[in-house]
Design an enzyme around this catalytic site. Structure first.
Site, PDB file in Angstrom:
ATOM      1  N   GLU A  41       0.816  -1.208   0.000  1.00  0.00           N
ATOM      2  CA  GLU A  41       0.000   0.000   0.000  1.00  0.00           C
ATOM      3  C   GLU A  41       0.850   1.259   0.000  1.00  0.00           C
ATOM      4  OE1 GLU A  41      -2.927   0.195  -0.753  1.00  0.00           O
ATOM      5  OE2 GLU A  41      -3.654  -1.852  -0.461  1.00  0.00           O
ATOM      6  N   TYR A 124      -6.320   6.880   3.560  1.00  0.00           N
ATOM      7  CA  TYR A 124      -6.451   5.792   2.601  1.00  0.00           C
ATOM      8  C   TYR A 124      -5.771   4.525   3.126  1.00  0.00           C
ATOM      9  CZ  TYR A 124      -5.288   2.485  -0.885  1.00  0.00           C
ATOM     10  OH  TYR A 124      -5.128   1.298  -1.517  1.00  0.00           O
ATOM     11  N   ASP A 142      -9.610   5.959  -2.768  1.00  0.00           N
ATOM     12  CA  ASP A 142      -8.455   6.379  -3.550  1.00  0.00           C
ATOM     13  C   ASP A 142      -8.970   6.997  -4.851  1.00  0.00           C
ATOM     14  OD1 ASP A 142      -9.337   4.179  -4.966  1.00  0.00           O
ATOM     15  OD2 ASP A 142      -7.327   3.681  -5.644  1.00  0.00           O
ATOM     16  N   CYS A 194     -13.525   1.000 -15.400  1.00  0.00           N
ATOM     17  CA  CYS A 194     -13.919   2.402 -15.196  1.00  0.00           C
ATOM     18  C   CYS A 194     -12.660   3.263 -15.170  1.00  0.00           C
ATOM     19  CB  CYS A 194     -14.714   2.526 -13.894  1.00  0.00           C
ATOM     20  SG  CYS A 194     -15.632   4.076 -13.735  1.00  0.00           S
ATOM     21  N   CYS A 201     -17.591   0.739 -20.595  1.00  0.00           N
ATOM     22  CA  CYS A 201     -18.871   0.584 -19.887  1.00  0.00           C
ATOM     23  C   CYS A 201     -19.596  -0.718 -20.255  1.00  0.00           C
ATOM     24  CB  CYS A 201     -19.774   1.782 -20.167  1.00  0.00           C
ATOM     25  SG  CYS A 201     -19.058   3.360 -19.643  1.00  0.00           S
ATOM     26  N   CYS A 204     -18.975  -3.321 -17.736  1.00  0.00           N
ATOM     27  CA  CYS A 204     -19.061  -2.896 -16.335  1.00  0.00           C
ATOM     28  C   CYS A 204     -20.224  -3.575 -15.604  1.00  0.00           C
ATOM     29  CB  CYS A 204     -19.212  -1.382 -16.243  1.00  0.00           C
ATOM     30  SG  CYS A 204     -19.239  -0.796 -14.536  1.00  0.00           S
ATOM     31  N   CYS A 210     -25.380   3.133 -13.021  1.00  0.00           N
ATOM     32  CA  CYS A 210     -24.482   4.269 -13.260  1.00  0.00           C
ATOM     33  C   CYS A 210     -25.175   5.415 -13.984  1.00  0.00           C
ATOM     34  CB  CYS A 210     -23.270   3.802 -14.063  1.00  0.00           C
ATOM     35  SG  CYS A 210     -22.035   5.097 -14.309  1.00  0.00           S
TER      36      CYS A 210
END
Length: 348
Positions: A41, A124, A142, A194, A201, A204, A210
DNA sequence: AAATCGTGGCA
DNA sequence: TTGCCAAGATT
């Protein structure tokens, strides 16, 4: 309730589409060691997966545990981080490892609040470790999550002003269980479907929910405040040779390239450094100019070199030129060294 | 709270 | 080529 449907749909998608990454367990598997989650991370902050992979592998092989990392010399860690950028992360990484060992019995705390007290762990990263390593219901936000949510809700408010609203939505979506998988699913969705440019899309799993998908340009979101132009700064770096060694210095902890080895230079804080007062008593050769772009300015660094007649008058490390690759120079100076190396090649 | 802090890849 | 962008933290 609709939110639960959404997170369930995303988790289902993740079970069959999760990216296989060296620091990640597959969905359903036991979470990886907190040390590996934390290390990945920190490395992934503002840094691409492709760039992190070789560094993660090198660090975990060399320092397999937080105790090993804590016991390492700081200069070794900084050198191993060279090329990854944002070097304060490496300094904080070491400070955090030492705090874990000295204050937490070598174990990472499991809550966001405790994690956030450690150096280099912010909102985060604290949430990511709590959720991914310890299964806590923590909300990870994030740039991927911001983008996904800004599109889901077709948020017209530009970033960063929209952050509080986006966080509130992210919290409402976070499930009580599998929050770690949910966070990683959001990030994988943002990284593979995305995406910032040309979102796909049609593939997705959240298409039906959306609002941006219903517009003619889903990729328009998130709206962003205009960026400032980058000024150009100039400076000169010195390749000072003596007895098959070259003079290296170390930048102060605070500021640009903090804690990193470097070629001596004029610095480049000012817009124009003025007449460079090069170290005296050296017959300088011009090697050329290195162009380098930092986060908030571009740099044109002239590189000159010469032989020192004595090692007096020069503060720093005389580093063997044959092993200059091992000095751990940040990319700016690695470029300068490459420029010098190419010229010396020609001179042979 | 706006500024600072790296680098490489991609369109 | 140039600008945009990335699993942000710190002050």
């Amino acid at each position: 309730m609709a939110d639960m449907l959404l997170s369930d749909a995303l988790l289902r998608w993740y079970r069959s589409h999760a990216r296989a990454l060296p620091w990640r367990a597959q969905p359903g598997e036991a979470p990886p060691d907190a040390y590996r989650v934390w290390l990945s991370e920190i490395m992934l902050q503002q840094t691409t997966v492709a760039a992190v992979k070789p560094y993660f592998s090198a660090f975990t092989e060399r320092w397999p545990t937080v105790e090993a990392l804590a016991a390492a010399a700081n200069a070794e860690i900084m050198a191993a981080w060279a090329g990854l950028g944002y070097y304060a992360r490496a300094r904080n990484l070491h400070a955090c490892a030492r705090a874990i060992v000295s204050d937490h019995d070598g174990k990472f705390p499991e809550t966001e609040a405790e994690l956030r007290t450690l150096p280099g762990i912010g909102a985060y990263t604290g949430a990511a470790i709590a959720a991914i390593a310890f299964g806590k219901s923590a909300t990870v936000v994030d740039a991927n999550v911001e983008r996904v949510i800004a599109r889901l809700h077709a948020i017209e408010t530009p970033l960063p002003k929209a952050r509080p609203a986006i966080r509130a939505i992210a919290e409402s979506l976070t499930p009580e269980i599998h929050a770690g998988d949910f966070a990683q699913a959001m990030m994988d969705l943002g990284a593979t479907i995305c995406t910032a440019r040309n979102p796909d899309c049609q593939r997705c799993p959240l298409q039906g929910a959306c609002l941006a998908f219903r517009t003619d340009d889903p990729g328009r979101f998130p709206i962003k405040a205009p960026k400032k132009a980058k000024p150009v700064r100039r400076g000169t770096a010195y390749w000072i040779e003596r007895n098959e060694t070259v003079l290296l210095v170390r930048h102060p902890e605070r500021g640009m390239l903090g804690g990193m080895r470097a070629l001596p230079s004029t610095g480049w804080r000012e817009a124009s450094p003025g007449p460079a007062d090069a170290p005296a008593g050296i017959d300088w050769t011009r090697y050329g100019t290195v162009s380098h772009v930092f986060t908030h300015f571009a740099l044109e660094l002239e590189v000159v070199g010469g032989r020192a007649l004595t090692d007096e008058d020069h503060q720093g490390e005389w580093w063997p030129i044959a092993t200059i690759e091992e000095a751990g120079l940040p990319t700016l100076f690695a470029k300068a060294v490459a420029l010098v190396g190419a010229q010396r090649e020609n001179d042979q």
